[in-house]
Design a protein around this motif. Structure first.
Motif, PDB file in Angstrom:
ATOM      1  N   UNK A   1      16.643  -1.535  -2.713  1.00  0.00           N
ATOM      2  CA  UNK A   1      17.165  -1.983  -1.896  1.00  0.00           C
ATOM      3  C   UNK A   1      18.476  -3.235  -2.392  1.00  0.00           C
ATOM      4  N   UNK A   2      19.552  -2.691  -2.223  1.00  0.00           N
ATOM      5  CA  UNK A   2      20.906  -3.380  -3.029  1.00  0.00           C
ATOM      6  C   UNK A   2      21.413  -4.013  -2.030  1.00  0.00           C
ATOM      7  N   UNK A   3      21.971  -5.003  -1.853  1.00  0.00           N
ATOM      8  CA  UNK A   3      22.223  -6.238  -1.389  1.00  0.00           C
ATOM      9  C   UNK A   3      23.684  -7.187  -1.625  1.00  0.00           C
ATOM     10  N   UNK A   4      24.386  -7.447  -0.845  1.00  0.00           N
ATOM     11  CA  UNK A   4      26.217  -7.580  -1.857  1.00  0.00           C
ATOM     12  C   UNK A   4      26.111  -7.554  -3.529  1.00  0.00           C
ATOM     13  N   UNK A   5      26.157  -6.508  -3.978  1.00  0.00           N
ATOM     14  CA  UNK A   5      26.353  -6.748  -5.193  1.00  0.00           C
ATOM     15  C   UNK A   5      27.261  -6.814  -5.957  1.00  0.00           C
ATOM     16  N   UNK A   6      27.373  -7.126  -6.427  1.00  0.00           N
ATOM     17  CA  UNK A   6      28.964  -7.489  -7.655  1.00  0.00           C
ATOM     18  C   UNK A   6      29.009  -7.328  -8.804  1.00  0.00           C
ATOM     19  N   UNK A   7      29.286  -6.592  -9.834  1.00  0.00           N
ATOM     20  CA  UNK A   7      29.424  -6.998 -11.024  1.00  0.00           C
ATOM     21  C   UNK A   7      30.919  -7.114 -11.765  1.00  0.00           C
ATOM     22  N   UNK A   8      30.265  -7.467 -12.683  1.00  0.00           N
ATOM     23  CA  UNK A   8      31.866  -7.904 -13.189  1.00  0.00           C
ATOM     24  C   UNK A   8      31.758  -7.676 -15.100  1.00  0.00           C
ATOM     25  N   UNK A   9      33.721  -8.042 -14.914  1.00  0.00           N
ATOM     26  CA  UNK A   9      33.337  -8.599 -17.094  1.00  0.00           C
ATOM     27  C   UNK A   9      34.351  -8.545 -17.378  1.00  0.00           C
ATOM     28  N   UNK A  10      34.715  -9.213 -18.542  1.00  0.00           N
ATOM     29  CA  UNK A  10      35.449 -10.138 -19.154  1.00  0.00           C
ATOM     30  C   UNK A  10      36.775  -8.850 -20.160  1.00  0.00           C
ATOM     31  N   UNK A  11      37.806  -9.298 -19.897  1.00  0.00           N
ATOM     32  CA  UNK A  11      38.659  -7.736 -20.464  1.00  0.00           C
ATOM     33  C   UNK A  11      39.400  -9.062 -21.585  1.00  0.00           C
ATOM     34  N   UNK A  12      40.191  -7.981 -22.653  1.00  0.00           N
ATOM     35  CA  UNK A  12      40.697  -9.184 -23.353  1.00  0.00           C
ATOM     36  C   UNK A  12      42.275  -8.002 -24.098  1.00  0.00           C
ATOM     37  N   UNK A  13      43.161  -8.480 -22.648  1.00  0.00           N
ATOM     38  CA  UNK A  13      44.566  -7.326 -23.594  1.00  0.00           C
ATOM     39  C   UNK A  13      45.042  -8.143 -25.070  1.00  0.00           C
ATOM     40  N   UNK A  14      45.726  -7.365 -25.749  1.00  0.00           N
ATOM     41  CA  UNK A  14      46.598  -8.006 -26.872  1.00  0.00           C
ATOM     42  C   UNK A  14      47.595  -8.710 -26.135  1.00  0.00           C
ATOM     43  N   UNK A  15      47.792 -10.290 -26.500  1.00  0.00           N
ATOM     44  CA  UNK A  15      48.560 -10.957 -26.906  1.00  0.00           C
ATOM     45  C   UNK A  15      48.251 -12.137 -25.447  1.00  0.00           C
ATOM     46  N   UNK A  16      47.073 -12.197 -24.468  1.00  0.00           N
ATOM     47  CA  UNK A  16      47.140 -12.688 -23.699  1.00  0.00           C
ATOM     48  C   UNK A  16      45.764 -12.827 -23.872  1.00  0.00           C
ATOM     49  N   UNK A  17      45.435 -14.206 -23.031  1.00  0.00           N
ATOM     50  CA  UNK A  17      43.668 -14.422 -22.791  1.00  0.00           C
ATOM     51  C   UNK A  17      43.165 -14.257 -22.111  1.00  0.00           C
ATOM     52  N   UNK A  18      41.595 -13.627 -22.460  1.00  0.00           N
ATOM     53  CA  UNK A  18      41.077 -12.826 -21.837  1.00  0.00           C
ATOM     54  C   UNK A  18      40.467 -13.351 -20.284  1.00  0.00           C
ATOM     55  N   UNK A  19      40.596 -13.060 -19.925  1.00  0.00           N
ATOM     56  CA  UNK A  19      39.938 -13.010 -18.163  1.00  0.00           C
ATOM     57  C   UNK A  19      39.399 -12.168 -17.898  1.00  0.00           C
ATOM     58  N   UNK A  20      38.173 -12.642 -16.723  1.00  0.00           N
ATOM     59  CA  UNK A  20      37.427 -11.625 -15.493  1.00  0.00           C
ATOM     60  C   UNK A  20      37.814 -10.520 -15.086  1.00  0.00           C
TER      61      UNK A  20
END
Length: 552
Positions: free
Chosen positions: A14-33
Motif C-alpha cells: 500500500x503506497x500513499x503520497x509517496x514523494x522521492x527527491x534527490x540533491x543535484x550538484x550542477x557545475x558552477x552552481x549551488x547544490x539544489x534539491x
C-alpha cells in the motif's frame, strides 16, 4: 493511518503520497534539491501484478525500489507511506527493513550479467538470500532452487547451478535471477526491465517463465518496463508514469484498448511510422560479396559466405538475435575486421580490407552511429566540439564557417540554438543520439551504419529518432545499413532486409518479400516473437510453438 484495519484485510503493498527527491550538484552552481516522484498512490493485492510503464526518468525503478524502502544513488524517500504486510516501512526500524529485503520483498534487475558475481557458482548465489534470511537451510534452499530451475524451463536443472554465470546464456542467466528472487518465497517481487536487454526470441521464453512462476507461486509483482506490449502479457493493472507523476491507472484491458490520457495514447500508438518501400536503383552503393570472417587467433568462422546489396538513399536492415553476426558484418564493412574471404565493393570501388590502409574519402563516405551514445562521445567535450571535429578533419573548416555548419547540423537534427556549449551529461538520451547523428552527417557520408541506435531508448524517444533518420535520408540522400533485433523498427524503416542466423544470411530481399510467407523456420520464429499489444498474445505464441513442436 494509526487506526488501521486488521492486517489480513490490507493489500500486500500500500503506497500513499509517496514523494522521492534527490540533491543535484550542477557545475558552477549551488547544490539544489529536486523532486523525482510527486505523491504517488497505489495498492497491490497478493497474487496480482501491477505494471509500471513510462519513459526513462518517469520514476518507475525509483518507485519499485521504494517498495523495499530503498533509495538508490543518493535518492531519498522524502514523504508518504509504504506499507508492506501492514507495516509502514518508511518508519520501521532499520533491522525490520533489513529483514524485509531478500525475504518478503525481492528484486530482479535488468542486467543479470552485471548482477551476478562472476567468481561464484550460480547455486551459491541463488540460495544466498534464502539461507541468510533463515528461510531455509542450505539443503532445503538448494532443493527449492532446483525446483525453480525446472519450473523456469532451464536446461539440466539438477546441475545448472554448478556452473558459473559466464557458462550460461543471457536468457538462462535472467531466469536464474528470477529463481534467486523467488527462492526465499517472498510475498512481493520487483521485476525491473527483466527482458529489455534480451533478443525477442529469448524474451518470449523468459517472459513466459516469469508469468508461469508468478502464477504457480502466488507471489505479487511490480513489473517495470517501457514496453506496453510486454507488460500487457503479465499485468493485471497498469500505472502509467511521466516525470514522477501518475498519468493514468487502470486494468490492463482498459489501458491497452481504451487509454484516456494523451500520453498513454501516444505510448499505445508508438511505431506508427508508415515507410513506403523504395525501388532499387541500377547500381548498388554497397555490395558485400562472399564475405567469410573469423576473429584473430580462432579458426571459427563468425561470418560465412555473406552476400547483400544496398542501394543509394535506401535502408537495408540486418536483423537477427545476439551472436548472429550483425555487428561483425559492420566491423568487416568498416575495415575493423579484415575478412578471410570475399570483398566489399563501395560506390563502384573495392574497399581495402583494413581500415588503416583506406584513403580519407573512403573513411569520410562511410560513417557509423553506435548503440550507446553515452560511451560514443567524450564527456569532456561540448556538443559543438564533438560535431565540429569531422568538419575540421575532413573539410578543414574553422572559425565562423565551422560554427555556421555546426548550427546547420543542429537545426537538421531538431535541437536548434543553445546546444553548442552543452556537455553530454546535460543532454537526455534522445538528445545524445541526435548529436551522434549530427556528427555522422558532418562528414557528408554516402552510407551510415546504424548499430542498434534505438535499442537503448524509450519507445517515444526511439520513434522520434527513426522519424528523424527517415527525414534526413530524404534531405541528404544517404543510405543506411540498419543493424537491429527489433522487428518493429525493421517494419517501420527498411526497404530491404537480411535475416542473419549463426553467421549466415538465411533470408534476404525487399521488405515486402522477406516479411511475406512462406517463411523459413528461423524467420518465422523471429516474426512470431515480436510482442503484440493485445491481451493473451503470449499464450497464443506459446501454444503455437507447442503445436509446431508436436505438443512437447
Amino acid at each position: 493511518m494509526k487506526d488501521m484495519t486488521p492486517e489480513d484485510t490490507l493489500p500486500l503493498l500500500r503506497v500513499r503520497g509517496l514523494k522521492i527527491g534527490a540533491t543535484i550538484y550542477p557545475p558552477g552552481e549551488r547544490p539544489r534539491d529536486i523532486d523525482i516522484v510527486h505523491g504517488v498512490d497505489f495498492d497491490l493485492e497478493a497474487g496480482k501484478v501491477l505494471g509500471l510503464i513510462g519513459e526513462s526518468g518517469a520514476g518507475k525503478s525509483t518507485i519499485g525500489l521504494a517498495a523495499m524502502a530503498y533509495g538508490r544513488g543518493g535518492v531519498e524517500l522524502t514523504g508518504g507511506e509504504v506499507w508492506v504486510n501492514g507495516r509502514d516501512m518508511l518508519k520501521a526500524p532499520l533491522r525490520d527493513v533489513r529483514r524485509l529485503r531478500g525475504a518478503e520483498v525481492t528484486y530482479v534487475s535488468q542486467s543479470a550479467a552485471a548482477s551476478f558475481n562472476p567468481a561464484k557458482k550460480i547455486m551459491e548465489q541463488v540460495t544466498e538470500a534464502a539461507i541468510f534470511q533463515n528461510k531455509f537451510g542450505k539443503k532445503e534452499a538448494e532443493e527449492r532452487a532446483i525446483e525453480l530451475f525446472r519450473k523456469l524451463g532451464l536446461p539440466d536443472p539438477e546441475t545448472i547451478g554448478l556452473r558459473y554465470p559466464h557458462q550460461v546464456s543471457g536468457g538462462q542467466l535472467q531466469r536464474c535471477m528470477t529463481a534467486l528472487a523467488l527462492c526465499p518465497e517472498p510475498d512481493l517481487v520487483v521485476f525491473d526491465e527483466p527482458t529489455t536487454a534480451l533478443d525477442v526470441t529469448t524474451q518470449i521464453d523468459v517472459l513466459a517463465a516469469i508469468k508461469d512462476a508468478i502464477r504457480d507461486t502466488g507471489v505479487a509483482a511490480l513489473y517495470i518496463t517501457h514496453d506496453l506490449a510486454v507488460v500487457a502479457q503479465v499485468s493485471d493493472h497498469i500505472m502509467v508514469l511521466q516525470q514522477g507523476a501518475m498519468v493514468e491507472y487502470g486494468t490492463t484491458d482498459q489501458i491497452i484498448n481504451n487509454p484516456q490520457e494523451e500520453y498513454t495514447q501516444a505510448l499505445v500508438s508508438v511505431r506508427s511510422i508508415k515507410h513506403v518501400e523504395k525501388e532499387p536503383t541500377d547500381n548498388p552503393l554497397l555490395r558485400v560479396e562472399n564475405i567469410t570472417a573469423r576473429y584473430k587467433g580462432t579458426d571459427f568462422d563468425v561470418l560465412r559466405d555473406v552476400n547483400v546489396e544496398l542501394h543509394p538513399g535506401q535502408t537495408l536492415a540486418i536483423v537477427g538475435e545476439s551472436g548472429s553476426g550483425k555487428s561483425t558484418l559492420a566491423r568487416v564493412i568498416t575495415g575493423l575486421l579484415p575478412p578471410s574471404e570475399g570483398q566489399i565493393i563501395f560506390d563502384g570501388r573495392s574497399l581495402s580490407p583494413d581500415l588503416k590502409t583506406r584513403p580519407l574519402d573512403d573513411l569520410r563516405e562511410l560513417q557509423m552511429i553506435y548503440q550507446m551514445a553515452d560511451t560514443a562521445m567524450n564527456p569532456r567535450q561540448t556538443v559543438g566540439t564533438i560535431i565540429g571535429r569531422p568538419l575540421e578533419f575532413y573539410f578543414g573548416l574553422k572559425g565562423n564557417a565551422k560554427q555556421t555548419r555546426i548550427q546547420e547540423l543542429l537545426d537538421e537534427i531538431e535541437l536548434g540554438e543553445g546546444f553548442q556549449d552543452r556537455y553530454p551529461a546535460e543532454l537526455s538520451g534522445g538528445q545524445k543520439q541526435r548529436v551522434c547523428i549530427a556528427r555522422a552527417l558532418a562528414a557528408k557520408p554516402k552510407l551510415i551504419i546504424c548499430d542498434e541506435v534505438t535499442s537503448a531508448l524509450d519507445p517515444l524517444v526511439a520513434d522520434g529518432i527513426l522519424k528523424l533518420l527517415l527525414n534526413l535520408q530524404k534531405i541528404e540522400d544517404v543510405a543506411y545499413l540498419f543493424i537491429t533485433h527489433d522487428l518493429a523498427t525493421v517494419k517501420a524503416i527498411a526497404d530491404s532486409i537480411a535475416v542473419m542466423y549463426q553467421g549466415q544470411v538465411v533470408r534476404y530481399g525487399p521488405k515486402s518479400q522477406v516479411l511475406s510467407p512462406p517463411f523459413d523456420d528461423y524467420t518465422d520464429l523471429l516474426l512470431s516473437s515480436v510482442p503484440e499489444m493485445k491481451l493473451g498474445w503470449l499464450e497464443e505464441v506459446i501454444e503455437h510453438r507447442k503445436m509446431e513442436s508436436g505438443g512437447n
